[in-house]
Design an enzyme around this catalytic site. Structure first.
Site, PDB file in Angstrom:
ATOM      1  N   ASP A 109     -10.093  -5.681  -3.021  1.00 22.92           N
ATOM      2  CA  ASP A 109      -9.740  -4.513  -2.534  1.00 22.92           C
ATOM      3  C   ASP A 109     -10.517  -3.426  -2.357  1.00 22.92           C
ATOM      4  O   ASP A 109     -10.490  -2.890  -3.345  1.00 22.92           O
ATOM      5  CB  ASP A 109      -8.079  -4.224  -2.901  1.00 22.92           C
ATOM      6  CG  ASP A 109      -7.313  -3.671  -2.119  1.00 22.92           C
ATOM      7  OD1 ASP A 109      -7.824  -2.403  -1.367  1.00 22.92           O
ATOM      8  OD2 ASP A 109      -6.088  -3.600  -1.843  1.00 22.92           O
ATOM      9  N   HIS A 147      -7.518  -6.053   0.997  1.00 23.01           N
ATOM     10  CA  HIS A 147      -6.181  -5.437   1.178  1.00 23.01           C
ATOM     11  C   HIS A 147      -5.319  -5.659   2.693  1.00 23.01           C
ATOM     12  O   HIS A 147      -4.373  -4.934   2.990  1.00 23.01           O
ATOM     13  CB  HIS A 147      -6.629  -3.741   1.354  1.00 23.01           C
ATOM     14  CG  HIS A 147      -5.668  -2.872   1.237  1.00 23.01           C
ATOM     15  ND1 HIS A 147      -4.968  -2.446  -0.081  1.00 23.01           N
ATOM     16  CD2 HIS A 147      -5.017  -2.000   2.152  1.00 23.01           C
ATOM     17  CE1 HIS A 147      -3.962  -1.797   0.128  1.00 23.01           C
ATOM     18  NE2 HIS A 147      -3.870  -1.175   1.452  1.00 23.01           N
ATOM     19  N   SER A 199       0.857  -1.107   0.060  1.00 19.55           N
ATOM     20  CA  SER A 199      -0.131   0.078   0.143  1.00 19.55           C
ATOM     21  C   SER A 199       0.924   1.267  -0.077  1.00 19.55           C
ATOM     22  O   SER A 199       1.525   1.631  -0.898  1.00 19.55           O
ATOM     23  CB  SER A 199      -0.871  -0.110   1.286  1.00 19.55           C
ATOM     24  OG  SER A 199      -2.030   0.989   1.045  1.00 19.55           O
TER      25      SER A 199
END
Length: 280
Positions: A226, A259, A150
């Site tokens: 995600d 995620h 991320s």
């Protein structure tokens, strides 16, 4: 300054350390995790950096990814730094939001007040910490790889592109592909760097590639479930930049993955083997 050992635990015949040191760049105490595999008893071994995402510390990757088993097999040191300066007097998001300030250093060197004094994560990762690792750990700094998740995927890609030749392997999990074109990135860069968007380009993977920066190849995994995929991560922008510039990219869209660290744990072995092949 040498590292102070905060904790150490035997793990897959190696040792999982957490260290603390005083950073000259951030002006604060900083913590990092380092897994030292058993092969290091016989000499220096390759290093893989993992840069974590928003809200994380050095602990998240260390306890959730399940990376030590494969790092022990492959003989890799794993380095997991913190994501921002911390401590008394370090400014935070005035509204207490999770996506800016503490835990959200974005791997930039801030130029705006009140952030400029402490928020120097780019220089910490690119300059200060490699020197300390070379001095204190059995690390072969000629064989380094870097990955992240991320915000940390953004950090891994941009740091590798800005330091050609340093990292022989580069990968990322669900990276923020273009901070210049998503709310997380626009908030962070405008506050840390200022309103001049041209100054943001050195912190944007697509812009760096457009400007001629290259690495040998890139592996990216992105979950199709995600929740941040369309609004924040935008892997298609990375894909487009790489295709246009001829930058080798393997982008794998993993069906049904989100995620979380369950996603990272599912594919960390693939990434570490990718790194080990290139660091051999």
């Amino acid at each position: 300054m040498s590292f102070e050992v905060v904790s150490q635990s035997r793990c897959f015949n190696g040792t999982q350390f957490v260290y603390r040191h005083i950073s000259q760049e951030t002006g604060t105490p900083m913590r990092l995790a380092a897994y030292i595999p058993p092969q290091a008893a016989k000499g220096k071994v390759p290093v893989v950096w993992f840069l974590s995402g928003l809200t994380c510390t050095e602990e998240n990757f260390t306890v959730k990814a399940g990376a030590q088993r494969i790092a022990s097999e492959l003989g890799l040191i794993l380095i997991a730094p913190d994501t921002s300066p911390r401590g008394e007097g370090v400014p935070d998001d005035p509204e207490g939001a999770y996506d800016f300030g503490l835990g959200a250093g974005f791997y930039v060197d801030a130029t705006q007040e009140p952030w400029a004094k402490n928020y120097r994560m780019r220089s910490y990762i690119e300059r200060e910490l490699p020197t300390l690792i070379a001095e204190n750990l059995p690390a072969d700094m000629e064989r380094q790889g870097i990955t992240g998740h991320s915000m940390g995927g953004h950090g891994a890609l941009t740091i590798a592109l800005r330091n050609p030749g340093r990292f022989k392997a580069v990968s990322a999990f669900a990276p923020i592909s273009s901070p210049m074109h998503c709310p997380w990135g626009e908030k962070a860069l405008s506050n840390y760097i200022g309103a001049d968007r041209s100054a943001w380009r050195e912190y944007d993977t697509g812009a760096l590639i457009e400007s001629g920066a290259r690495v040998p190849d890139i592996l990216v995994d992105q979950g199709t479930a995600d929740s941040f995929l369309d609004s924040q991560l935008k892997p298609q922008l990375l894909e487009e930049a790489c295709v246009k510039a001829g930058q080798p990219l393997t982008l794998r869209r993993q069906e049904g993955y989100d995620h979380s660290y369950f996603f990272i744990a599912s594919f960390i072995e693939d990434h570490l083997r990718w790194h080990a092949q290139r660091l051999a």
